[in-house]
Design a protein around this motif. Structure first.
Motif, PDB file in Angstrom:
ATOM      1  N   VAL A  71       0.859  -1.126   0.091  1.00 47.36           N
ATOM      2  CA  VAL A  71      -0.121  -0.053  -0.103  1.00 47.36           C
ATOM      3  C   VAL A  71       0.774   1.205  -0.111  1.00 47.36           C
ATOM      4  CG1 VAL A  71      -1.993   1.237   1.285  1.00 47.36           C
ATOM      5  CG2 VAL A  71      -1.814  -1.282   1.379  1.00 47.36           C
ATOM      6  N   GLU A  72       0.532   2.092  -1.005  1.00 47.82           N
ATOM      7  CA  GLU A  72       1.576   3.296  -1.106  1.00 47.82           C
ATOM      8  C   GLU A  72       1.161   4.285  -2.042  1.00 47.82           C
ATOM      9  OE1 GLU A  72       5.363   1.695  -2.822  1.00 47.82           O
ATOM     10  OE2 GLU A  72       4.482   1.143  -4.572  1.00 47.82           O
ATOM     11  N   SER A  73       1.545   5.420  -1.867  1.00 44.27           N
ATOM     12  CA  SER A  73       1.125   6.730  -2.579  1.00 44.27           C
ATOM     13  C   SER A  73       1.914   7.093  -3.897  1.00 44.27           C
ATOM     14  CB  SER A  73       1.176   7.939  -1.794  1.00 44.27           C
ATOM     15  OG  SER A  73       2.551   8.060  -1.368  1.00 44.27           O
ATOM     16  N   THR A  74       3.142   6.401  -3.868  1.00 48.91           N
ATOM     17  CA  THR A  74       3.969   6.621  -4.948  1.00 48.91           C
ATOM     18  C   THR A  74       4.778   5.281  -5.441  1.00 48.91           C
ATOM     19  OG1 THR A  74       5.675   7.636  -3.951  1.00 48.91           O
ATOM     20  CG2 THR A  74       4.257   9.131  -4.929  1.00 48.91           C
ATOM     21  N   PHE A  75       5.060   5.014  -6.542  1.00 50.50           N
ATOM     22  CA  PHE A  75       5.797   3.857  -6.859  1.00 50.50           C
ATOM     23  C   PHE A  75       7.167   3.836  -6.008  1.00 50.50           C
ATOM     24  CE2 PHE A  75       3.355   2.634 -10.848  1.00 50.50           C
ATOM     25  CZ  PHE A  75       3.149   1.489 -10.564  1.00 50.50           C
ATOM     26  N   SER A  76       7.584   2.518  -5.598  1.00 55.81           N
ATOM     27  CA  SER A  76       8.615   2.350  -4.991  1.00 55.81           C
ATOM     28  C   SER A  76       9.232   0.955  -5.648  1.00 55.81           C
ATOM     29  CB  SER A  76       8.421   2.141  -3.400  1.00 55.81           C
ATOM     30  OG  SER A  76       7.629   0.958  -3.327  1.00 55.81           O
ATOM     31  N   THR A  77      10.539   0.720  -5.047  1.00 53.97           N
ATOM     32  CA  THR A  77      10.995  -0.613  -5.319  1.00 53.97           C
ATOM     33  C   THR A  77      10.179  -1.717  -4.903  1.00 53.97           C
ATOM     34  OG1 THR A  77      13.494   0.548  -5.796  1.00 53.97           O
ATOM     35  CG2 THR A  77      12.997  -1.924  -5.200  1.00 53.97           C
ATOM     36  N   THR A  78       9.983  -1.557  -3.758  1.00 50.64           N
ATOM     37  CA  THR A  78       8.976  -2.776  -3.156  1.00 50.64           C
ATOM     38  C   THR A  78       7.662  -2.895  -3.636  1.00 50.64           C
ATOM     39  OG1 THR A  78      10.217  -2.083  -0.996  1.00 50.64           O
ATOM     40  CG2 THR A  78       7.987  -3.484  -1.076  1.00 50.64           C
ATOM     41  N   GLY A  79       7.196  -1.642  -4.278  1.00 49.89           N
ATOM     42  CA  GLY A  79       5.894  -1.606  -4.986  1.00 49.89           C
ATOM     43  C   GLY A  79       5.969  -2.399  -6.277  1.00 49.89           C
ATOM     44  N   THR A  80       7.139  -2.246  -6.923  1.00 47.77           N
ATOM     45  CA  THR A  80       7.226  -2.667  -8.250  1.00 47.77           C
ATOM     46  C   THR A  80       7.124  -4.331  -8.272  1.00 47.77           C
ATOM     47  OG1 THR A  80       9.663  -2.659  -8.177  1.00 47.77           O
ATOM     48  CG2 THR A  80       8.381  -0.789  -9.241  1.00 47.77           C
ATOM     49  N   VAL A  81       7.577  -4.938  -7.216  1.00 48.33           N
ATOM     50  CA  VAL A  81       7.462  -6.463  -6.869  1.00 48.33           C
ATOM     51  C   VAL A  81       6.418  -6.932  -6.325  1.00 48.33           C
ATOM     52  CG1 VAL A  81      10.141  -6.271  -7.279  1.00 48.33           C
ATOM     53  CG2 VAL A  81       8.920  -6.317  -4.884  1.00 48.33           C
ATOM     54  N   ALA A  82       5.714  -6.046  -6.058  1.00 51.02           N
ATOM     55  CA  ALA A  82       4.556  -6.582  -5.177  1.00 51.02           C
ATOM     56  C   ALA A  82       3.240  -7.582  -5.919  1.00 51.02           C
ATOM     57  CB  ALA A  82       3.611  -5.513  -4.725  1.00 51.02           C
ATOM     58  N   ASP A  83       3.019  -8.374  -5.362  1.00 52.08           N
ATOM     59  CA  ASP A  83       1.844  -9.333  -5.881  1.00 52.08           C
ATOM     60  C   ASP A  83       0.558  -8.562  -6.171  1.00 52.08           C
ATOM     61  OD1 ASP A  83       3.174 -11.913  -6.187  1.00 52.08           O
ATOM     62  OD2 ASP A  83       3.418 -11.512  -3.945  1.00 52.08           O
ATOM     63  N   HIS A  84       0.246  -7.681  -5.134  1.00 54.50           N
ATOM     64  CA  HIS A  84      -0.776  -7.087  -5.310  1.00 54.50           C
ATOM     65  C   HIS A  84      -0.470  -5.391  -4.642  1.00 54.50           C
ATOM     66  CE1 HIS A  84      -3.223 -10.482  -5.999  1.00 54.50           C
ATOM     67  NE2 HIS A  84      -2.705 -10.847  -4.941  1.00 54.50           N
ATOM     68  N   ARG A  85      -0.833  -4.473  -5.411  1.00 53.85           N
ATOM     69  CA  ARG A  85      -0.323  -3.044  -5.115  1.00 53.85           C
ATOM     70  C   ARG A  85      -1.563  -2.244  -4.933  1.00 53.85           C
ATOM     71  NH1 ARG A  85       0.782   1.788  -7.763  1.00 53.85           N
ATOM     72  NH2 ARG A  85       2.009   3.240  -6.715  1.00 53.85           N
ATOM     73  N   PHE A  86      -1.790  -1.494  -3.895  1.00 52.81           N
ATOM     74  CA  PHE A  86      -2.988  -0.543  -3.793  1.00 52.81           C
ATOM     75  C   PHE A  86      -2.497   0.799  -3.607  1.00 52.81           C
ATOM     76  CE2 PHE A  86      -3.819  -4.863  -2.071  1.00 52.81           C
ATOM     77  CZ  PHE A  86      -4.901  -5.131  -2.845  1.00 52.81           C
ATOM     78  N   ARG A  87      -3.099   1.876  -4.441  1.00 55.80           N
ATOM     79  CA  ARG A  87      -2.632   3.004  -4.263  1.00 55.80           C
ATOM     80  C   ARG A  87      -3.553   3.934  -3.210  1.00 55.80           C
ATOM     81  NH1 ARG A  87      -3.617   5.444 -10.221  1.00 55.80           N
ATOM     82  NH2 ARG A  87      -5.481   4.193  -9.776  1.00 55.80           N
ATOM     83  N   LEU A  88      -2.748   4.536  -2.419  1.00 57.88           N
ATOM     84  CA  LEU A  88      -3.374   5.171  -1.324  1.00 57.88           C
ATOM     85  C   LEU A  88      -2.592   6.379  -0.766  1.00 57.88           C
ATOM     86  CD1 LEU A  88      -5.970   4.593   0.604  1.00 57.88           C
ATOM     87  CD2 LEU A  88      -4.409   3.750   2.139  1.00 57.88           C
ATOM     88  N   ARG A  89      -3.275   7.282  -0.316  1.00 56.91           N
ATOM     89  CA  ARG A  89      -2.416   8.699   0.111  1.00 56.91           C
ATOM     90  C   ARG A  89      -1.811   8.201   1.244  1.00 56.91           C
ATOM     91  NH1 ARG A  89      -6.810  13.431  -0.266  1.00 56.91           N
ATOM     92  NH2 ARG A  89      -7.958  11.797   0.867  1.00 56.91           N
ATOM     93  N   SER A  90      -0.659   8.973   1.666  1.00 56.69           N
ATOM     94  CA  SER A  90       0.259   8.554   2.867  1.00 56.69           C
ATOM     95  C   SER A  90      -0.747   9.015   3.899  1.00 56.69           C
ATOM     96  CB  SER A  90       1.375   9.391   2.980  1.00 56.69           C
ATOM     97  OG  SER A  90       2.305   8.618   2.029  1.00 56.69           O
ATOM     98  N   SER A  91      -1.501   9.976   3.777  1.00 53.87           N
ATOM     99  CA  SER A  91      -2.221  10.633   4.941  1.00 53.87           C
ATOM    100  C   SER A  91      -3.486   9.770   5.399  1.00 53.87           C
ATOM    101  CB  SER A  91      -2.927  12.146   4.658  1.00 53.87           C
ATOM    102  OG  SER A  91      -3.512  12.005   3.390  1.00 53.87           O
ATOM    103  N   ASP A  92      -3.804   8.887   4.408  1.00 52.42           N
ATOM    104  CA  ASP A  92      -4.918   7.925   4.794  1.00 52.42           C
ATOM    105  C   ASP A  92      -4.436   6.447   5.305  1.00 52.42           C
ATOM    106  OD1 ASP A  92      -6.764   9.559   3.534  1.00 52.42           O
ATOM    107  OD2 ASP A  92      -6.769   8.981   1.493  1.00 52.42           O
TER     108      ASP A  92
END
Length: 234
Positions: A71-92
């Motif tokens: 769960v992240e607001s912007t793409f990261s290295t960890t996000g690129t290898v995720a099986d499931h990625r969910f976009r969410l604002r950091s403040s949420d």
């Protein structure tokens, strides 16, 4: 500027003392990363990346491939290898953490349960599916072999609740370990640089040596560090 103040303050809330948190991702079947790039920039990233890569590259016979939710607001290295990625604002992310804790039944009775009760996992929907409820069930199925990781920029209360989540999932002492922090690291880094600024302003520090650092650039703006250095008289 790179510090663990929020994580240490969260540990203080959870355990009554600041401790460092480490993850044994080689033993984890399900990992949930919350606003954390733990494979590249956050925490013990080299160890994390090595352990996770080893587990993914050579899964144990008869065991499913470990799963990574991010769960992240912007793409990261960890996000690129995720099986499931969910976009969410950091403040949420705090609301999500409270909803997850509620879904897992972390708090029974008392003020915490009342606070968590206002946050429902049903509010997190993607593709007409309540994905947080699915993640919660997956974590429960992997009790003792899961890990919830939270980024250093999240506030202390989020870190404290994530500690409670990992405890409820039986992860402490398994995939999640804690160690004492080094002497002097218990103090907030912001408090430390603030003390230095005060000492310069009051004249109790008359010589400052900078070793591979630039507080004029990266200290909190309200300290006006550059102005302090320019106006300080011998």
């Amino acid at each position: 500027p790179l510090h663990d103040d929020n994580a240490l303050a969260g540990a203080q809330l959870a355990f009554g003392r600041p401790v460092a948190t480490h993850y044994d991702l080689e033993q984890a079947d399900v990992v949930l990363s919350l606003d954390s790039d733990f494979l590249a920039t956050d925490g013990n990233n080299l160890r994390n990346a090595r352990k996770w890569a080893k587990r993914r590259a050579a899964p144990k016979p008869g065991q499913p491939l470990p799963r990574l939710y991010v769960v992240e607001s912007t793409f990261s290295t960890t996000g690129t290898v995720a099986d499931h990625r969910f976009r969410l604002r950091s403040s949420d992310v705090p609301a999500l953490v409270f909803a997850l804790a509620n879904a897992l039944g972390v708090a029974k009775g008392g003020d915490l349960e009342r606070e968590l009760g206002a946050h429902s996992p049903a509010a997190f929907v993607k593709g007409n599916k309540n994905w947080l409820e699915i993640v919660a069930k997956d974590l429960q199925r992997a009790r003792g072999k899961s890990a919830v990781v939270v980024g250093p920029q999240q506030p202390p209360v989020v870190h404290a609740v994530v500690h409670a989540i990992n405890e409820a999932l039986g992860n402490h002492g398994q995939t999640v370990q804690h160690t004492a922090v080094a002497d002097g690291m218990e103090q907030s880094s912001v408090a430390s640089i603030r003390e230095l600024a005060t000492a310069i302003q009051e004249g109790t520090a008359d010589t400052v040596v900078f070793l591979d650092s630039n507080p004029v650039y990266d200290a909190p703006a309200e300290l006006k560090f550059g102005e302090l250095l320019r106006t300080r008289k011998p």
